[in-house]
Design an enzyme around this catalytic site. Structure first.
Site, mmCIF file in Angstrom:
data_model
loop_
_atom_site.group_PDB
_atom_site.id
_atom_site.type_symbol
_atom_site.label_atom_id
_atom_site.label_comp_id
_atom_site.label_asym_id
_atom_site.label_seq_id
_atom_site.Cartn_x
_atom_site.Cartn_y
_atom_site.Cartn_z
ATOM 1 N N HIS A 164 0.867 -1.192 0.000
ATOM 2 C CA HIS A 164 0.000 0.000 0.000
ATOM 3 C C HIS A 164 0.895 1.231 0.000
ATOM 4 O O HIS A 164 1.417 1.638 1.036
ATOM 5 C CB HIS A 164 -0.903 0.005 1.239
ATOM 6 C CG HIS A 164 -1.885 1.127 1.278
ATOM 7 N ND1 HIS A 164 -3.238 0.916 1.472
ATOM 8 C CD2 HIS A 164 -1.738 2.469 1.156
ATOM 9 C CE1 HIS A 164 -3.857 2.092 1.461
ATOM 10 N NE2 HIS A 164 -2.965 3.052 1.284
ATOM 11 N N HIS A 187 1.481 5.302 -1.701
ATOM 12 C CA HIS A 187 1.083 6.456 -2.522
ATOM 13 C C HIS A 187 2.361 7.088 -3.068
ATOM 14 O O HIS A 187 3.134 7.674 -2.310
ATOM 15 C CB HIS A 187 0.331 7.491 -1.676
ATOM 16 C CG HIS A 187 -0.924 6.951 -1.065
ATOM 17 N ND1 HIS A 187 -2.144 7.028 -1.688
ATOM 18 C CD2 HIS A 187 -1.144 6.300 0.106
ATOM 19 C CE1 HIS A 187 -3.069 6.463 -0.921
ATOM 20 N NE2 HIS A 187 -2.483 6.008 0.175
ATOM 21 N N LEU A 188 2.558 6.956 -4.368
ATOM 22 C CA LEU A 188 3.787 7.505 -4.959
ATOM 23 C C LEU A 188 3.569 8.875 -5.586
ATOM 24 O O LEU A 188 4.527 9.505 -6.018
ATOM 25 C CB LEU A 188 4.360 6.536 -5.998
ATOM 26 C CG LEU A 188 4.979 5.257 -5.440
ATOM 27 C CD1 LEU A 188 5.562 4.420 -6.577
ATOM 28 C CD2 LEU A 188 6.062 5.564 -4.409
ATOM 29 N N ASN A 225 -5.135 7.044 -6.109
ATOM 30 C CA ASN A 225 -5.879 8.281 -5.806
ATOM 31 C C ASN A 225 -5.130 9.534 -6.261
ATOM 32 O O ASN A 225 -4.855 10.437 -5.488
ATOM 33 C CB ASN A 225 -6.243 8.364 -4.308
ATOM 34 C CG ASN A 225 -5.024 8.366 -3.397
ATOM 35 O OD1 ASN A 225 -3.973 7.828 -3.751
ATOM 36 N ND2 ASN A 225 -5.158 8.948 -2.225
ATOM 37 N N LYS A 257 -9.180 -0.595 -5.739
ATOM 38 C CA LYS A 257 -9.277 0.075 -4.448
ATOM 39 C C LYS A 257 -10.665 0.658 -4.264
ATOM 40 O O LYS A 257 -11.157 1.388 -5.130
ATOM 41 C CB LYS A 257 -8.223 1.198 -4.392
ATOM 42 C CG LYS A 257 -8.156 1.948 -3.080
ATOM 43 C CD LYS A 257 -7.502 1.135 -1.984
ATOM 44 C CE LYS A 257 -7.672 1.777 -0.621
ATOM 45 N NZ LYS A 257 -6.700 2.836 -0.363
ATOM 46 N N HIS A 299 -10.639 0.880 1.861
ATOM 47 C CA HIS A 299 -10.441 1.906 2.880
ATOM 48 C C HIS A 299 -11.677 1.816 3.769
ATOM 49 O O HIS A 299 -12.754 2.294 3.407
ATOM 50 C CB HIS A 299 -10.308 3.299 2.252
ATOM 51 C CG HIS A 299 -10.014 4.358 3.268
ATOM 52 N ND1 HIS A 299 -8.810 5.010 3.347
ATOM 53 C CD2 HIS A 299 -10.763 4.847 4.294
ATOM 54 C CE1 HIS A 299 -8.824 5.858 4.368
ATOM 55 N NE2 HIS A 299 -10.012 5.782 4.952
ATOM 56 N N HIS A 331 -4.630 -0.539 5.902
ATOM 57 C CA HIS A 331 -4.243 0.216 7.101
ATOM 58 C C HIS A 331 -5.220 0.024 8.257
ATOM 59 O O HIS A 331 -5.856 0.974 8.723
ATOM 60 C CB HIS A 331 -4.034 1.703 6.801
ATOM 61 C CG HIS A 331 -4.992 2.307 5.800
ATOM 62 N ND1 HIS A 331 -6.345 2.221 5.920
ATOM 63 C CD2 HIS A 331 -4.778 2.990 4.652
ATOM 64 C CE1 HIS A 331 -6.925 2.829 4.904
ATOM 65 N NE2 HIS A 331 -5.988 3.301 4.109
ATOM 66 N N ASP A 352 1.285 2.602 3.689
ATOM 67 C CA ASP A 352 0.433 3.784 3.494
ATOM 68 C C ASP A 352 1.276 5.053 3.516
ATOM 69 O O ASP A 352 0.842 6.083 4.031
ATOM 70 C CB ASP A 352 -0.692 3.848 4.529
ATOM 71 C CG ASP A 352 -1.755 4.872 4.143
ATOM 72 O OD1 ASP A 352 -1.843 5.215 2.944
ATOM 73 O OD2 ASP A 352 -2.475 5.346 5.035
HETATM 74 C C1 NCD Z 1 -3.771 8.986 1.949
HETATM 75 C C2 NCD Z 1 -3.297 10.006 0.906
HETATM 76 O O1 NCD Z 1 -2.817 11.067 1.319
HETATM 77 O O2 NCD Z 1 -3.373 9.716 -0.279
HETATM 78 N N1 NCD Z 1 -3.893 9.629 3.211
HETATM 79 C C3 NCD Z 1 -3.878 9.043 4.425
HETATM 80 O O3 NCD Z 1 -4.112 9.728 5.426
HETATM 81 N N2 NCD Z 1 -3.602 7.766 4.574
HETATM 82 C C4 NCD Z 1 -5.034 8.357 1.499
HETATM 83 C C5 NCD Z 1 -5.400 7.112 2.285
HETATM 84 O O4 NCD Z 1 -4.793 6.064 2.140
HETATM 85 O O5 NCD Z 1 -6.338 7.193 3.090
HETATM 86 ZN ZN ZN Z 2 -3.340 4.975 1.674
#
Ligand code: NCD
Ligand code: ZN
Length: 365
Positions: free
Chosen positions: A29, A31-32, A57, A115, A152, A190, A263
């Site tokens: 998991h 976010h890049l 996202n 997702k 989520h 998460h 995450d």
């Molecule tokens: C994530 C994001 O910033 O893209 N933020 C977070 O608080 N974890 C999105 C997510 O995984 O909920």
């Molecule tokens: Zn996330």
């Protein structure tokens, strides 16, 4: 298990392990982001992990095979020289997702999972799903082809206390979904609550949960310790201490339904230290050091390889990575911030002395 332990024989009896060698781990998991942020933060994930499940996202979200393919190419192009990091793509489910397109992306190997963000639940989730039962045709198709849905799991009802949103989602949305789709593979992303972990255990033949490094080391009080700490604010928000204890127990237990999902969710400092703070913790640069420290504290280093490198791959039906990564009980300090244009991203546990370091990485067996 490929666990190669070295013992410090000087400390007789409780000889501490000085290092462990594990198969190269995966981050299920991550976010890049995109553009300059992608280029700035990808090296940290690529230094730690061989593969990553890339969250979709973006703005706009990654909803089509063409968008996922193009995003994957941008990630590959942003890798540091010599990196063999493999991005595994995911699809962002919306009210308009078509089951045939989901299947096509999966059959063509463009994405490995989808997702499910309840609409508005978190950062860039406003295109998410407003009516989960109405998504049944898509989920039915995913069930049929063996494609996992990554959830989520938070209620979006503004009336619900933010610390209860995960529990309410499980009651109101997850249980009915599991009933409607008895063969669907589900990952609760998460996870933050003890009760969620028990739900996953009870369905572990087809369910799993990712556990972040930050939820293993902070609780909800940490967010307010000495004043409001915006860089510890993420969604789902950290819960009470008893939940943190339960998460540590689950992660270090060796149970195959729990695995790494950092995450890691970088936001610019100007978006965190703002009138309205964006949700997300940038934990990718210190993830393995944090996880392995927790396993060490819990006396469970012999379970670390399963959590980091084996359980997730097995859940997704993939082979574990070739090559190894060594973690050493040797102090390190990761940079406190990563500069991006005229701004920066604050590194979770950056600038502090961490008792474990990443050692040698080999890419082939
Ligand atoms: C994530 C994001 O910033 O893209 N933020 C977070 O608080 N974890 C999105 C997510 O995984 O909920
Ligand atoms: Zn996330």
């Amino acid at each position: 298990m490929n666990l190669d332990a070295m013992f410090d024989h000087a400390a007789a009896g409780t000889a501490p392990i000085a290092s462990i060698s594990i198969r190269r781990p995966d981050d299920w998991h991550v976010h890049l982001r995109d553009g300059a942020l992608l280029r700035a933060i990808l090296p940290f994930t690529a230094a730690q992990f061989a593969r990553g499940n890339i969250m979709p996202n973006l703005t706009p979200p990654v909803t089509t095979p063409a968008a996922a393919k193009a995003y994957r190419e941008r990630i590959l192009a942003a890798r540091p020289a010599g990196s063999d990091f493999q991005p595994l793509m995911t699809c962002y489910l919306t009210d308009a997702t078509m089951h045939d397109e989901i299947e096509r992306g999966y059959a063509e190997g463009i994405w490995i999972a989808a997702k499910l963000y309840p609409a508005g639940a978190t950062t860039n989730a406003h295109h998410g799903v407003t009516d989960i039962p109405a998504l049944s045709p898509v989920l039915e198709r995913m069930e049929k082809i063996g494609m996992p849905v990554l959830i989520h799991g938070e209620s979006t009802d503004p009336e619900i206390d933010i610390f209860d949103r995960e529990a309410v989602f499980m009651e109101q949305s997850l249980f009915p979904l599991l009933k409607r789709h008895p063969g669907l593979k589900v990952v609760i992303e998460h996870a933050t609550m003890a009760e969620t972990l028990d739900i996953v255990r009870a369905h572990s033949l087809r369910m799993a949960a990712t556990i972040t490094p930050h939820h293993l080391v902070i609780n909800r009080t940490s967010i307010f310790q000495g004043g409001l700490q915006p860089h510890l604010y993420c969604l789902p928000v950290a819960k009470r201490e008893r939940h943190r204890v339960a998460l540590r127990k689950a992660a270090t237990s060796g149970e195959s339904c729990f695995f790494i999902g950092t995450d890691t969710a970088p936001h610019l400092r100007s978006r965190k230290e703002a009138e309205c703070c964006a949700a997300g913790v940038f934990g990718g640069a210190t993830a393995l050091q944090t996880y392995v420290h927790v396993f060490d504290e819990e006396g469970a280093l012999d379970h670390f390889e399963a959590f980091a490198s084996l359980n997730g791959a097995r859940f997704y039906g993939l082979a574990p990575n070739a090559g190894t990564l060594v973690l050493e009980r040797r102090e390190c300090r990761v940079m406190p911030t990563v500069p991006i244009d005229n701004d920066e991203v604050v590194v979770f546990r950056g600038g502090v002395t961490l008792p474990w370091s990443i050692g040698l990485v080999t890419v082939a067996d």
